[in-house]
Write a protein that holds these residues in place. Sequence first.
Motif, PDB file in Angstrom:
ATOM      1  N   SER A  31     -32.033  27.199  36.392  1.00 21.68           N
ATOM      2  CA  SER A  31     -32.461  28.484  36.931  1.00 21.68           C
ATOM      3  C   SER A  31     -31.630  28.861  38.154  1.00 21.68           C
ATOM      4  O   SER A  31     -31.482  28.065  39.090  1.00 21.68           O
ATOM      5  CB  SER A  31     -33.942  28.419  37.327  1.00 21.68           C
ATOM      6  N   TYR A  32     -31.092  30.081  38.141  1.00 20.16           N
ATOM      7  CA  TYR A  32     -30.289  30.548  39.278  1.00 20.16           C
ATOM      8  C   TYR A  32     -31.125  30.621  40.550  1.00 20.16           C
ATOM      9  O   TYR A  32     -30.687  30.172  41.612  1.00 20.16           O
ATOM     10  CB  TYR A  32     -29.695  31.918  38.970  1.00 20.16           C
ATOM     11  N   ASP A  33     -32.326  31.179  40.459  1.00 21.42           N
ATOM     12  CA  ASP A  33     -33.172  31.302  41.643  1.00 21.42           C
ATOM     13  C   ASP A  33     -33.500  29.938  42.227  1.00 21.42           C
ATOM     14  O   ASP A  33     -33.535  29.762  43.449  1.00 21.42           O
ATOM     15  CB  ASP A  33     -34.463  32.046  41.299  1.00 21.42           C
ATOM     16  N   LEU A  34     -33.762  28.974  41.353  1.00 26.11           N
ATOM     17  CA  LEU A  34     -34.077  27.618  41.810  1.00 26.11           C
ATOM     18  C   LEU A  34     -32.875  26.991  42.506  1.00 26.11           C
ATOM     19  O   LEU A  34     -32.984  26.485  43.632  1.00 26.11           O
ATOM     20  CB  LEU A  34     -34.502  26.763  40.615  1.00 26.11           C
ATOM     21  N   LEU A  35     -31.710  27.023  41.867  1.00 25.83           N
ATOM     22  CA  LEU A  35     -30.521  26.394  42.432  1.00 25.83           C
ATOM     23  C   LEU A  35     -30.090  27.092  43.723  1.00 25.83           C
ATOM     24  O   LEU A  35     -29.695  26.437  44.697  1.00 25.83           O
ATOM     25  CB  LEU A  35     -29.386  26.437  41.409  1.00 25.83           C
ATOM     26  N   HIS A  36     -30.201  28.406  43.754  1.00 25.60           N
ATOM     27  CA  HIS A  36     -29.780  29.181  44.919  1.00 25.60           C
ATOM     28  C   HIS A  36     -30.604  28.808  46.148  1.00 25.60           C
ATOM     29  O   HIS A  36     -30.061  28.472  47.211  1.00 25.60           O
ATOM     30  CB  HIS A  36     -29.930  30.671  44.606  1.00 25.60           C
ATOM     31  N   LYS A  37     -31.919  28.830  46.008  1.00 26.06           N
ATOM     32  CA  LYS A  37     -32.776  28.517  47.162  1.00 26.06           C
ATOM     33  C   LYS A  37     -32.706  27.041  47.528  1.00 26.06           C
ATOM     34  O   LYS A  37     -32.776  26.665  48.698  1.00 26.06           O
ATOM     35  CB  LYS A  37     -34.223  28.917  46.884  1.00 26.06           C
ATOM     36  N   GLN A  38     -32.558  26.178  46.519  1.00 25.64           N
ATOM     37  CA  GLN A  38     -32.455  24.745  46.783  1.00 25.64           C
ATOM     38  C   GLN A  38     -31.224  24.423  47.626  1.00 25.64           C
ATOM     39  O   GLN A  38     -31.304  23.647  48.593  1.00 25.64           O
ATOM     40  CB  GLN A  38     -32.390  23.974  45.464  1.00 25.64           C
ATOM     41  N   LEU A  39     -30.089  25.024  47.289  1.00 31.58           N
ATOM     42  CA  LEU A  39     -28.866  24.752  48.044  1.00 31.58           C
ATOM     43  C   LEU A  39     -28.957  25.304  49.457  1.00 31.58           C
ATOM     44  O   LEU A  39     -28.431  24.709  50.412  1.00 31.58           O
ATOM     45  CB  LEU A  39     -27.658  25.344  47.314  1.00 31.58           C
ATOM     46  N   PHE A  40     -29.658  26.429  49.628  1.00 31.67           N
ATOM     47  CA  PHE A  40     -29.862  26.936  50.982  1.00 31.67           C
ATOM     48  C   PHE A  40     -30.756  25.990  51.765  1.00 31.67           C
ATOM     49  O   PHE A  40     -30.520  25.731  52.951  1.00 31.67           O
ATOM     50  CB  PHE A  40     -30.484  28.328  50.947  1.00 31.67           C
ATOM     51  N   LYS A  41     -31.781  25.448  51.100  1.00 31.89           N
ATOM     52  CA  LYS A  41     -32.669  24.481  51.748  1.00 31.89           C
ATOM     53  C   LYS A  41     -31.902  23.237  52.157  1.00 31.89           C
ATOM     54  O   LYS A  41     -32.138  22.650  53.211  1.00 31.89           O
ATOM     55  CB  LYS A  41     -33.805  24.118  50.791  1.00 31.89           C
ATOM     56  N   GLU A  42     -30.956  22.820  51.331  1.00 31.04           N
ATOM     57  CA  GLU A  42     -30.193  21.607  51.607  1.00 31.04           C
ATOM     58  C   GLU A  42     -29.248  21.779  52.791  1.00 31.04           C
ATOM     59  O   GLU A  42     -29.125  20.879  53.626  1.00 31.04           O
ATOM     60  CB  GLU A  42     -29.374  21.206  50.367  1.00 31.04           C
ATOM     61  N   SER A  43     -28.551  22.907  52.876  1.00 26.62           N
ATOM     62  CA  SER A  43     -27.450  23.016  53.836  1.00 26.62           C
ATOM     63  C   SER A  43     -27.321  24.360  54.525  1.00 26.62           C
ATOM     64  O   SER A  43     -26.389  24.548  55.315  1.00 26.62           O
ATOM     65  CB  SER A  43     -26.132  22.724  53.116  1.00 26.62           C
ATOM     66  N   SER A  44     -28.218  25.301  54.240  1.00 25.55           N
ATOM     67  CA  SER A  44     -28.069  26.673  54.749  1.00 25.55           C
ATOM     68  C   SER A  44     -26.728  27.277  54.343  1.00 25.55           C
ATOM     69  O   SER A  44     -26.157  28.104  55.054  1.00 25.55           O
ATOM     70  CB  SER A  44     -28.239  26.715  56.268  1.00 25.55           C
ATOM     71  N   PHE A  45     -26.195  26.828  53.189  1.00 33.40           N
ATOM     72  CA  PHE A  45     -24.915  27.291  52.651  1.00 33.40           C
ATOM     73  C   PHE A  45     -23.739  26.949  53.575  1.00 33.40           C
ATOM     74  O   PHE A  45     -22.713  27.645  53.568  1.00 33.40           O
ATOM     75  CB  PHE A  45     -24.932  28.794  52.370  1.00 33.40           C
ATOM     76  N   ASN A  46     -23.872  25.890  54.334  1.00 34.05           N
ATOM     77  CA  ASN A  46     -22.776  25.433  55.190  1.00 34.05           C
ATOM     78  C   ASN A  46     -21.998  24.364  54.431  1.00 34.05           C
ATOM     79  O   ASN A  46     -22.502  23.258  54.218  1.00 34.05           O
ATOM     80  CB  ASN A  46     -23.334  24.846  56.485  1.00 34.05           C
ATOM     81  N   PRO A  47     -20.766  24.659  53.993  1.00 32.79           N
ATOM     82  CA  PRO A  47     -20.013  23.688  53.194  1.00 32.79           C
ATOM     83  C   PRO A  47     -19.644  22.427  53.962  1.00 32.79           C
ATOM     84  O   PRO A  47     -19.316  21.401  53.355  1.00 32.79           O
ATOM     85  CB  PRO A  47     -18.755  24.465  52.776  1.00 32.79           C
ATOM     86  N   ASN A  48     -19.692  22.487  55.297  1.00 35.86           N
ATOM     87  CA  ASN A  48     -19.346  21.330  56.119  1.00 35.86           C
ATOM     88  C   ASN A  48     -20.571  20.613  56.671  1.00 35.86           C
ATOM     89  O   ASN A  48     -20.456  19.767  57.555  1.00 35.86           O
ATOM     90  CB  ASN A  48     -18.455  21.769  57.287  1.00 35.86           C
ATOM     91  N   ALA A  49     -21.746  20.937  56.156  1.00 32.62           N
ATOM     92  CA  ALA A  49     -22.978  20.312  56.650  1.00 32.62           C
ATOM     93  C   ALA A  49     -22.938  18.810  56.405  1.00 32.62           C
ATOM     94  O   ALA A  49     -22.468  18.340  55.364  1.00 32.62           O
ATOM     95  CB  ALA A  49     -24.182  20.925  55.942  1.00 32.62           C
ATOM     96  N   GLN A  50     -23.406  18.065  57.385  1.00 30.94           N
ATOM     97  CA  GLN A  50     -23.449  16.601  57.251  1.00 30.94           C
ATOM     98  C   GLN A  50     -24.701  16.077  57.929  1.00 30.94           C
ATOM     99  O   GLN A  50     -24.978  16.361  59.089  1.00 30.94           O
ATOM    100  CB  GLN A  50     -22.212  15.954  57.855  1.00 30.94           C
ATOM    101  N   SER A  51     -25.471  15.316  57.185  1.00 27.17           N
ATOM    102  CA  SER A  51     -26.688  14.725  57.712  1.00 27.17           C
ATOM    103  C   SER A  51     -26.353  13.443  58.469  1.00 27.17           C
ATOM    104  O   SER A  51     -25.418  12.723  58.097  1.00 27.17           O
ATOM    105  CB  SER A  51     -27.656  14.409  56.566  1.00 27.17           C
ATOM    106  N   PRO A  52     -27.112  13.130  59.529  1.00 26.94           N
ATOM    107  CA  PRO A  52     -26.888  11.869  60.258  1.00 26.94           C
ATOM    108  C   PRO A  52     -27.056  10.645  59.371  1.00 26.94           C
ATOM    109  O   PRO A  52     -26.507   9.584  59.666  1.00 26.94           O
ATOM    110  CB  PRO A  52     -27.952  11.918  61.360  1.00 26.94           C
TER     111      PRO A  52
END
Length: 276
Positions: A31-52
């Motif tokens: 689902s596009y809506d599912l994947l879209h919101k999930q990726l925003f939840k994961e990283s706020s669409f920041n391709p350089n996001a890195q978790s500690p």
Amino acid sequence: MQQPNDYAKIKAEGGPYDSLIQTAAATHGVSYDLLHKQLFKESSFNPNAQSPTGPRGIGQFTKHTGLAYGLERDEDFYDPAKSIDAAARYMRDNIKIAGGDELKALLLYNQGGGRVGRKQLEAYDRGDFTGVSPEGLGYLQALMDVTNTGKKAELDAFVKPDGGFEAPAGIEATPKAVPGNVPDTFASFGMTGKDIAPKATPFAQELYATTGKTDDEDRGFFEGAGNNASVELQTSVLGMMIRAVNEAPVEADFMQTYTVVQDLFNDPFDMGRLSD
């Protein structure tokens, strides 16, 4: 960052990776809506996001899961196209493992299929959300509106209207007032209380408390054991490696992957030794 408000604005105005997400979702049947919101939840669409704790990129992949989905080099994790495609394939596989249950697939993505995650997945199957970690509950609550399948009613009944969670059975809430202190009151405002009817216990919770099951079907021991073993194998590092091999081009070199798996299975601080 106020993610929900930011997401509503991005969804309405359009985000920087909408086309990549649309392509990945359509290609892998997610689902596009599912994947879209999930990726925003994961990283706020920041391709350089890195978790500690290690996960990185838009899809917040760990080193080992990323490797199983084609993110072989460090720069692959930070490549939006590769990370988004990997996330779509990972969710596709998780949904299959979860028997089509999108909410359970999200829990698998967030908590993994290892020892810690497996216990939470088993609790989810029972409808016992007290067995799901606060992080996992928050993840499911944030994304349940874009899922079409899963225990949404049970989760909604468990989560309080103000966003908190019900205390597990047998645990009493600790009062905020300290004995001896003068409590704050609002008497000067002339406010009065109002009786509120107690919340009904969810059917799944009552059924589990009395029968140990969350449905009324009599399932044999071997059916349950077989399903659990199948899920455990598919969510294991070995299962992901097999999946990666099946999807890789014929010229792919998997010696590095084999070495990683060998090291991982012999790390007592991560997954335990192979003999365990």
